[in-house]
Design a protein around this motif. Structure first.
Motif, mmCIF file in Angstrom:
data_model
loop_
_atom_site.group_PDB
_atom_site.id
_atom_site.type_symbol
_atom_site.label_atom_id
_atom_site.label_comp_id
_atom_site.label_asym_id
_atom_site.label_seq_id
_atom_site.Cartn_x
_atom_site.Cartn_y
_atom_site.Cartn_z
ATOM 1 N N PRO A 1 0.836 -1.215 0.000
ATOM 2 C CA PRO A 1 0.000 0.000 0.000
ATOM 3 C C PRO A 1 0.867 1.260 0.000
ATOM 4 O O PRO A 1 1.923 1.301 0.617
ATOM 5 N N VAL A 2 0.397 2.279 -0.720
ATOM 6 C CA VAL A 2 1.117 3.543 -0.846
ATOM 7 C C VAL A 2 0.182 4.664 -0.412
ATOM 8 O O VAL A 2 -0.993 4.684 -0.766
ATOM 9 N N PHE B 1 1.664 13.118 -3.456
ATOM 10 C CA PHE B 1 2.895 12.436 -3.843
ATOM 11 C C PHE B 1 3.494 13.075 -5.089
ATOM 12 O O PHE B 1 2.844 13.821 -5.805
ATOM 13 N N THR B 2 4.749 12.738 -5.323
ATOM 14 C CA THR B 2 5.437 13.046 -6.568
ATOM 15 C C THR B 2 6.123 11.760 -7.006
ATOM 16 O O THR B 2 6.754 11.082 -6.189
ATOM 17 N N ASN C 1 -7.664 1.269 -5.708
ATOM 18 C CA ASN C 1 -8.000 1.211 -4.285
ATOM 19 C C ASN C 1 -8.598 -0.167 -4.025
ATOM 20 O O ASN C 1 -9.779 -0.309 -3.773
ATOM 21 N N GLN C 2 -7.758 -1.174 -4.150
ATOM 22 C CA GLN C 2 -8.174 -2.559 -4.024
ATOM 23 C C GLN C 2 -7.110 -3.334 -3.274
ATOM 24 O O GLN C 2 -5.984 -2.869 -3.132
ATOM 25 N N PRO C 3 -7.423 -4.542 -2.836
ATOM 26 C CA PRO C 3 -6.404 -5.385 -2.224
ATOM 27 C C PRO C 3 -5.230 -5.564 -3.189
ATOM 28 O O PRO C 3 -5.404 -5.547 -4.402
ATOM 29 N N PRO C 4 -4.012 -5.746 -2.659
ATOM 30 C CA PRO C 4 -2.838 -5.775 -3.519
ATOM 31 C C PRO C 4 -2.680 -7.001 -4.402
ATOM 32 O O PRO C 4 -1.822 -7.012 -5.249
ATOM 33 N N ALA C 5 -3.477 -8.031 -4.244
ATOM 34 C CA ALA C 5 -3.315 -9.194 -5.114
ATOM 35 C C ALA C 5 -4.647 -9.881 -5.328
ATOM 36 O O ALA C 5 -5.206 -10.478 -4.430
ATOM 37 N N SER C 6 -5.154 -9.770 -6.526
ATOM 38 C CA SER C 6 -6.417 -10.397 -6.876
ATOM 39 C C SER C 6 -6.176 -11.828 -7.313
ATOM 40 O O SER C 6 -5.196 -12.137 -7.963
ATOM 41 N N SER C 7 -7.094 -12.702 -6.969
ATOM 42 C CA SER C 7 -6.990 -14.074 -7.439
ATOM 43 C C SER C 7 -7.839 -14.296 -8.682
ATOM 44 O O SER C 7 -7.924 -15.396 -9.195
ATOM 45 N N PRO D 1 -7.717 9.588 -2.978
ATOM 46 C CA PRO D 1 -7.996 8.774 -1.785
ATOM 47 C C PRO D 1 -9.426 8.217 -1.720
ATOM 48 O O PRO D 1 -9.639 7.141 -1.160
ATOM 49 N N SER D 2 -10.385 8.897 -2.316
ATOM 50 C CA SER D 2 -11.763 8.397 -2.225
ATOM 51 C C SER D 2 -12.127 7.471 -3.380
ATOM 52 O O SER D 2 -13.230 6.924 -3.420
#
Length: 168
Positions: free
Chosen positions: A26-27, A32-33, A57-63, A166-167
């Protein structure tokens, strides 16, 4: 393929190929730049495509490995529809597009089709084969975009206002 700090998303000898590279941690996107170099091979024939720089804006690894199921955040092709640059249907996201077919950019949200935003990049030719230096800065409401041809030094800069990463 990965070579040092370079990522090649597609095999340039193949037609209609898609690819993705995901940063899985997550970042913080409140502000940011970031900068990166983008290079497309010289395109000889249609169909032309492009790519997006996407913040999902999702979980970092989709199955999800299905072509048409719209789950983003993972290393699998999403959208699966011709001309979508692998972005269409990527819900809860913000992306900036680099469109080879009409040399445009734009900010996309919630999986909008790349054709919905067309800001011409005056002075820049994505089809030149030149490395392009990209700088993105986000202030919380404004996404500033600058792209510079590293060979000709031509530059295009624009701002996209009222962007709420963010939203998304």
């Amino acid at each position: 393929t990965i070579s040092g700090s370079k990522i090649q998303l597609t095999d340039t000898s193949q037609d209609r190929e898609t690819g993705s590279a995901w940063y899985v941690a997550p970042v913080d996107v409140q502000g940011f730049t970031t900068n990166f170099t983008l290079q497309f091979p010289t395109v000889q024939a249609a169909p032309l495509g492009g790519t997006t720089f996407t913040i999902p804006n999702q979980p970092p690894a989709s199955s999800d490995t299905g072509d048409l199921l719209a789950v983003s955040g993972g290393p699998y092709d999403v959208g699966g529809v011709s001309g979508t640059m692998g972005y269409s249907q990527t819900l809860s996201s913000v992306a900036i597009k680099f469109d080879l077919s009409n040399n445009t950019t734009g900010v996309l949200t919630d999986g909008a089709a790349p054709s919905t935003q067309r800001t011409p990049m005056t002075g820049i030719n994505l089809n030149s084969g030149h490395p392009m230096d990209v700088l993105l800065t986000y202030s919380g409401t404004t996404l500033s975009f600058s792209i510079t041809d590293s060979v000709t030094h031509a530059n295009f800069t624009t701002n996209f206002y009222n962007v709420n990463i963010p939203s998304s």
